[in-house]
Design an enzyme around this catalytic site. Structure first.
Site, PDB file in Angstrom:
ATOM      1  N   ARG A  50    -100.337  52.692   1.673  1.00 35.19           N
ATOM      2  CA  ARG A  50    -101.585  53.836   0.667  1.00 35.19           C
ATOM      3  C   ARG A  50    -100.708  53.738  -0.755  1.00 35.19           C
ATOM      4  O   ARG A  50    -101.148  54.117  -1.155  1.00 35.19           O
ATOM      5  CB  ARG A  50    -101.542  55.079   0.947  1.00 35.19           C
ATOM      6  CG  ARG A  50    -102.378  55.811   0.244  1.00 35.19           C
ATOM      7  CD  ARG A  50    -102.400  56.796   0.936  1.00 35.19           C
ATOM      8  NE  ARG A  50    -101.379  57.289   2.094  1.00 35.19           N
ATOM      9  CZ  ARG A  50    -100.474  58.582   1.241  1.00 35.19           C
ATOM     10  NH1 ARG A  50    -100.740  58.704  -0.463  1.00 35.19           N
ATOM     11  NH2 ARG A  50    -100.382  59.117   1.777  1.00 35.19           N
ATOM     12  N   TYR A 102    -126.204  48.618 -12.210  1.00 39.96           N
ATOM     13  CA  TYR A 102    -126.653  48.566 -10.473  1.00 39.96           C
ATOM     14  C   TYR A 102    -126.631  49.884 -10.102  1.00 39.96           C
ATOM     15  O   TYR A 102    -126.063  50.710 -10.643  1.00 39.96           O
ATOM     16  CB  TYR A 102    -125.353  47.919 -10.662  1.00 39.96           C
ATOM     17  CG  TYR A 102    -125.095  47.983  -8.654  1.00 39.96           C
ATOM     18  CD1 TYR A 102    -125.816  47.282  -8.368  1.00 39.96           C
ATOM     19  CD2 TYR A 102    -123.768  48.640  -8.608  1.00 39.96           C
ATOM     20  CE1 TYR A 102    -125.706  47.191  -7.126  1.00 39.96           C
ATOM     21  CE2 TYR A 102    -123.858  48.702  -7.504  1.00 39.96           C
ATOM     22  CZ  TYR A 102    -124.799  48.361  -6.017  1.00 39.96           C
ATOM     23  OH  TYR A 102    -124.541  48.651  -4.465  1.00 39.96           O
ATOM     24  N   ASP A 173    -118.267  46.505 -16.539  1.00 38.58           N
ATOM     25  CA  ASP A 173    -117.972  46.821 -16.073  1.00 38.58           C
ATOM     26  C   ASP A 173    -118.094  45.124 -16.065  1.00 38.58           C
ATOM     27  O   ASP A 173    -118.610  44.418 -16.952  1.00 38.58           O
ATOM     28  CB  ASP A 173    -119.163  47.067 -14.754  1.00 38.58           C
ATOM     29  CG  ASP A 173    -119.401  46.472 -13.632  1.00 38.58           C
ATOM     30  OD1 ASP A 173    -119.386  45.582 -13.290  1.00 38.58           O
ATOM     31  OD2 ASP A 173    -119.438  47.329 -13.040  1.00 38.58           O
ATOM     32  N   LYS A 198    -117.815  39.927  -5.698  1.00 38.77           N
ATOM     33  CA  LYS A 198    -118.466  39.108  -6.395  1.00 38.77           C
ATOM     34  C   LYS A 198    -118.170  37.818  -6.578  1.00 38.77           C
ATOM     35  O   LYS A 198    -117.158  36.613  -5.275  1.00 38.77           O
ATOM     36  CB  LYS A 198    -119.185  39.718  -7.743  1.00 38.77           C
ATOM     37  CG  LYS A 198    -120.176  41.437  -7.080  1.00 38.77           C
ATOM     38  CD  LYS A 198    -120.385  41.266  -5.832  1.00 38.77           C
ATOM     39  CE  LYS A 198    -121.758  41.924  -5.334  1.00 38.77           C
ATOM     40  NZ  LYS A 198    -120.867  42.540  -5.266  1.00 38.77           N
TER      41      LYS A 198
END
Length: 383
Positions: A50, A102, A173, A198
């Site tokens: 983690r 988005y 972004d 993506k």
């Protein structure tokens, strides 16, 4: 001298000449939750996955190199990355955000961030007065460029100057262009966001998200938050993204070449009323893109004359897939009204230009002749 980006997709200079990991060219998947120690205070450098994992660390170093940042953070999805980033702010803070974001980002801001006491002002950052919207409690400007899905182009350097003048973070972004075509940090931004699902991954086979920064204060805050919240990307998914990045440049160039040809083909179709692609000279952001990016990308949006025609196109494609997401090797067509922007209020969608006649295309690497042949057949069948 900085090496070329294709080289940096494959190699980290710090590892050259070494044969760590038995000389494996494919970086190993360290599929472990925890790590043993020789004694108290004798750590291997890793304690618990983690907190950090060697495969994730390798990926983060590669992405930081590609964006020119001092650090990168690999998260379980693009939305996990944005959610983590929002934790650097506190109740009462104000953020100026691009209006044509988005839909998932808007959903997060309006339903989670606002609940946590954040305030948002949405602007068309390619043309509206950003400086006029700054208030005493403003902490950041958050943009996409080009935007999703209307392909608006904002001048990153210009907005960075405004942000610095007022002591604000500029967050960009960069999912649509990837670090292959655009590097916002080098243009004055403080933080870059990616949906690694993506173009970085490129094969529609895993989810990932990234935050990259060149700001030491932000780096320190995010390192503490990521180990606390536990949204770091799993080792196998890190390996998939590392594999995808190796061909990033080749894929981006090929997809862009196809996108330009499809955009020009669409312009000639009687049912198409508008094509939004920044690689077209008539696009209002064309000159800005030439100044701040090395390419125009593989994303395009277009409007047809009727909703019925839009729906018929979606039902008629075969090789081209009617599916959400973007940035993979396959060409996808998306319906923003019911998919990516379904949770954006209708009046906001319409104001941004997203109508029931709007279709978004993520252009892949198929042979252009086959893509155009399918589109020709689909458009000929419109009734």
């Amino acid at each position: 001298m900085e090496r070329g980006i294709n080289t940096r997709c494959l190699h980290l200079e710090e590892t050259e000449g070494k044969t760590d990991n038995y000389g494996a060219l494919s970086y190993p998947i360290y599929q472990t939750a925890t790590y043993a120690h020789a004694g108290v205070g004798k750590s291997t450098g890793y304690d618990y996955s983690r907190l950090q994992n060697p495969t994730r660390e390798q990926l983060e170093k590669v992405v930081a190199s590609l964006e020119g940042g001092i650090d990168a953070f690999a998260l379980s999805s693009g939305m996990a990355a944005i959610t983590l980033l929002m934790e650097i702010f506190k109740p009462g803070d104000h953020i100026i955000a691009e209006a044509d974001l988005y839909g998932g980002s808007v959903r997060l801001f309006d339903n989670v961030s606002k609940k946590n006491g954040y305030e948002f002002t949405y602007l068309n950052c390619s043309r509206d007065d950003i400086e006029g919207a700054i208030k005493e409690n403003t902490k950041a400007v958050y943009i996409e460029t080009p935007t999703n899905p209307m392909m608006n182009v904002s001048d990153i350097s210009k907005i960075a100057e405004i942000a610095k003048r007022h002591g604000l973070y500029l967050i960009v972004d960069n999912t649509f262009l990837s670090p292959y075509f655009q590097n916002p940090l080098k243009l004055g931004a403080d933080i870059v966001i990616h949906s690694g699902t993506k173009f970085l991954g490129g094969h529609n086979d895993t989810l990932a998200g990234f935050i990259v920064t060149n700001n030491e204060e932000v780096q320190e805050k995010l390192r503490f938050i990521i180990k606390t919240t536990g949204a770091g990307l799993a080792p196998f998914d890190c390996w998939l993204i590392l594999r995808g990045i190796k061909t990033l440049g080749i894929r981006m160039e090929w997809s862009q070449e196809n996108a330009i040809k499809i955009a020009n083909w669409l312009k000639e179709q009687p049912v198409v009323k508008h094509v939004y692609y920044p690689g077209l000279q008539e696009h209002p952001g064309y000159e800005i893109m030439k100044k701040q990016a090395r390419g125009f990308g593989a994303m395009l949006t277009f409007d047809v004359d009727t909703e019925a025609h839009a729906l018929q196109i979606l039902e008629s494609v075969r090789m081209i897939k009617f599916a959400e997401s973007l940035g993979g090797v396959e060409t996808l067509i998306t319906y923003p009204t019911t998919q990516t922007h379904a949770d954006v209020p209708e009046e906001v969608r319409l104001k941004n230009g997203i109508t029931p006649c709007t279709l978004r295309v993520s252009v892949g690497i198929e042979d252009i002749e086959d893509l155009l042949a399918e589109l020709t057949e689909v458009f000929k069948g419109l009734k």
